[in-house]
Design a protein around this motif. Sequence first.
Motif, short mmCIF file in Angstrom:
data_model
loop_
_atom_site.label_atom_id
_atom_site.label_comp_id
_atom_site.label_asym_id
_atom_site.label_seq_id
_atom_site.Cartn_x
_atom_site.Cartn_y
_atom_site.Cartn_z
N THR A 288 0.82 -1.21 0.00
CA THR A 288 0.00 0.00 0.00
C THR A 288 0.86 1.27 0.00
OG1 THR A 288 -0.14 -0.08 2.42
CG2 THR A 288 -1.91 -1.14 1.17
N LEU A 289 2.11 1.14 -0.39
CA LEU A 289 2.98 2.32 -0.43
C LEU A 289 2.42 3.35 -1.40
CD1 LEU A 289 5.64 3.67 0.43
CD2 LEU A 289 6.77 2.45 -1.44
N ASP A 290 2.35 4.59 -0.94
CA ASP A 290 1.81 5.67 -1.77
C ASP A 290 2.64 5.85 -3.04
OD1 ASP A 290 -0.15 6.25 0.12
OD2 ASP A 290 1.15 7.65 1.19
N GLU A 291 1.97 6.24 -4.10
CA GLU A 291 2.68 6.54 -5.34
C GLU A 291 3.09 8.00 -5.37
OE1 GLU A 291 1.31 5.08 -9.04
OE2 GLU A 291 0.13 3.46 -8.16
N GLY A 292 4.22 8.27 -6.03
CA GLY A 292 4.61 9.64 -6.31
C GLY A 292 5.40 10.35 -5.23
N LEU A 293 5.78 9.64 -4.14
CA LEU A 293 6.66 10.27 -3.15
C LEU A 293 8.03 10.48 -3.78
CD1 LEU A 293 5.74 8.12 -0.01
CD2 LEU A 293 4.82 10.36 -0.65
N ASN A 294 8.67 11.57 -3.40
CA ASN A 294 9.94 11.95 -4.01
C ASN A 294 11.09 11.25 -3.28
OD1 ASN A 294 11.86 13.23 -5.52
ND2 ASN A 294 11.63 15.22 -4.53
N LEU A 295 11.45 10.06 -3.78
CA LEU A 295 12.54 9.29 -3.17
C LEU A 295 13.87 9.63 -3.83
CD1 LEU A 295 10.79 5.80 -2.83
CD2 LEU A 295 10.77 7.74 -1.25
N ALA A 296 14.94 9.24 -3.17
CA ALA A 296 16.28 9.62 -3.63
C ALA A 296 16.57 9.16 -5.05
CB ALA A 296 17.33 9.09 -2.66
N GLU A 297 16.04 7.99 -5.43
CA GLU A 297 16.34 7.46 -6.76
C GLU A 297 15.13 7.41 -7.68
OE1 GLU A 297 19.36 6.16 -3.90
OE2 GLU A 297 17.26 5.54 -3.98
N GLY A 298 14.05 8.09 -7.32
CA GLY A 298 12.87 8.08 -8.17
C GLY A 298 11.60 8.18 -7.35
N ASN A 299 10.46 8.08 -8.01
CA ASN A 299 9.19 8.19 -7.32
C ASN A 299 8.75 6.85 -6.73
OD1 ASN A 299 8.86 10.93 -7.80
ND2 ASN A 299 7.80 10.60 -9.75
N SER A 300 8.02 6.92 -5.64
CA SER A 300 7.56 5.71 -4.96
C SER A 300 6.39 5.07 -5.70
CB SER A 300 7.14 6.03 -3.53
OG SER A 300 6.01 6.88 -3.54
N LYS A 301 6.20 3.78 -5.43
CA LYS A 301 5.05 3.03 -5.90
C LYS A 301 4.99 1.74 -5.09
CE LYS A 301 7.84 1.08 -9.67
NZ LYS A 301 7.98 0.96 -11.14
N PRO A 302 3.87 1.04 -5.11
CA PRO A 302 3.80 -0.22 -4.36
C PRO A 302 4.87 -1.22 -4.83
CG PRO A 302 1.60 0.52 -4.98
CD PRO A 302 2.58 1.43 -5.69
N TYR A 303 5.25 -2.08 -3.89
CA TYR A 303 6.20 -3.17 -4.14
C TYR A 303 7.60 -2.67 -4.47
CZ TYR A 303 1.64 -5.35 -4.64
OH TYR A 303 0.33 -5.74 -4.45
N LEU A 304 7.95 -1.49 -3.96
CA LEU A 304 9.27 -0.96 -4.24
C LEU A 304 10.28 -1.34 -3.15
CD1 LEU A 304 10.43 0.69 -6.56
CD2 LEU A 304 10.01 2.77 -5.24
N GLY A 305 9.79 -1.87 -2.03
CA GLY A 305 10.69 -2.29 -0.96
C GLY A 305 10.03 -3.37 -0.13
N VAL A 306 10.85 -4.08 0.63
CA VAL A 306 10.34 -5.11 1.54
C VAL A 306 10.94 -4.88 2.92
CG1 VAL A 306 12.11 -6.76 0.74
CG2 VAL A 306 10.11 -7.59 2.01
#
Length: 345
Positions: A288-306
């Motif tokens: 359920t990670l929000d999309e479009g957060l400004n992360l260091a290497e790109g924008n966030s989206k679901p399934y981007l980390g565990v």
Amino acid sequence: MKIETQDILNKWKLYTLTNNNGMTVSFLNFGGIITDISVPNRHNQLENVVLGYTNYTDYEENPNFFGAIIGRVAGRIQDASFTIQDQPYSLAANEGGHHLHGADEGFHQVIWQSSPFQSDDTVGVKLNHKSLDGEGGYPGTIEVAVTYTLTNNNELILDYSGTSDKTTVLTMTNHSYFNLSGNLAATIHNHHVTMESDDFVELDTELIPTGKKINVVNTPFDFRTGRKLVDGINSISTQNRVANHGYDHYFILNQTQQQNIRVKEETSGRLMTIKTNQPGVVMYTSNTLDEGLNLAEGNSKPYLGVCFETQASPASLHHKGFPSVILEAHELYDKQTVFSFGIEG
């Protein structure tokens, strides 16, 4: 080995630990938030393997708890309430009617006292915090410490300790989102996880434990011989669907002298092993990670980390047979989790 310190926003300190292999770990004294872990891939290229914001100001809210120390109690406390020694306690309800990760007064929202240290083969920082009786609704004045140690074996050691003047509840963890592809090159679908766990905890539709343990045999929750996370993300299993198509479950770890968890990312060759004396782990695949957060290497989206949230189980406050979060008065809380990084293949 070295340790560097940088002032952030005129109120926080950013520590960067570097070992003799060039591996670095950066974290804030605010919330103990790990902002970057850079480790080599099979071509010896250093890349970041955790999710972090581009702008440090975004950590002030940090609703996804990126990299933070979680406490007093990691996880969800049903109905934001519990009873100890016949005394009821009420907490802030910050997720529906339930209490999650300490709410607004959690450890992820405080500036920790920090003490750097260094030896011939380690470098680190000890973080200390005192939480007063009644803070956040919890009983007891507790003094806690979390120590981050980096070794020349590419190990990041997290030591947690604490004592309380009253019987209370305590189970701390770190909420880093790992992505071994490096610099967010890919999602975590193809991360291959091996975990020594025979049972996981069933969740209801509000992600609250039902009190039932489920054996992993013939389920997408059987990681004993290893499987890719995509198996659960794409599964039609009721429990995977309840968790918003993935994993957000507490796994009870088998008692073993070996690593409890192995995570492999084939393209980069990175291998992360986790060893802990905690009784279990919540594995969360950022469904359920929000999309479009400004992360260091790109924008966030679901399934981007565990996340691998090693901890006891807050379900023990409402159900029997789960690893307890009770800390008796003047008892020493003493837990350790070691993240080791290497290359395989």
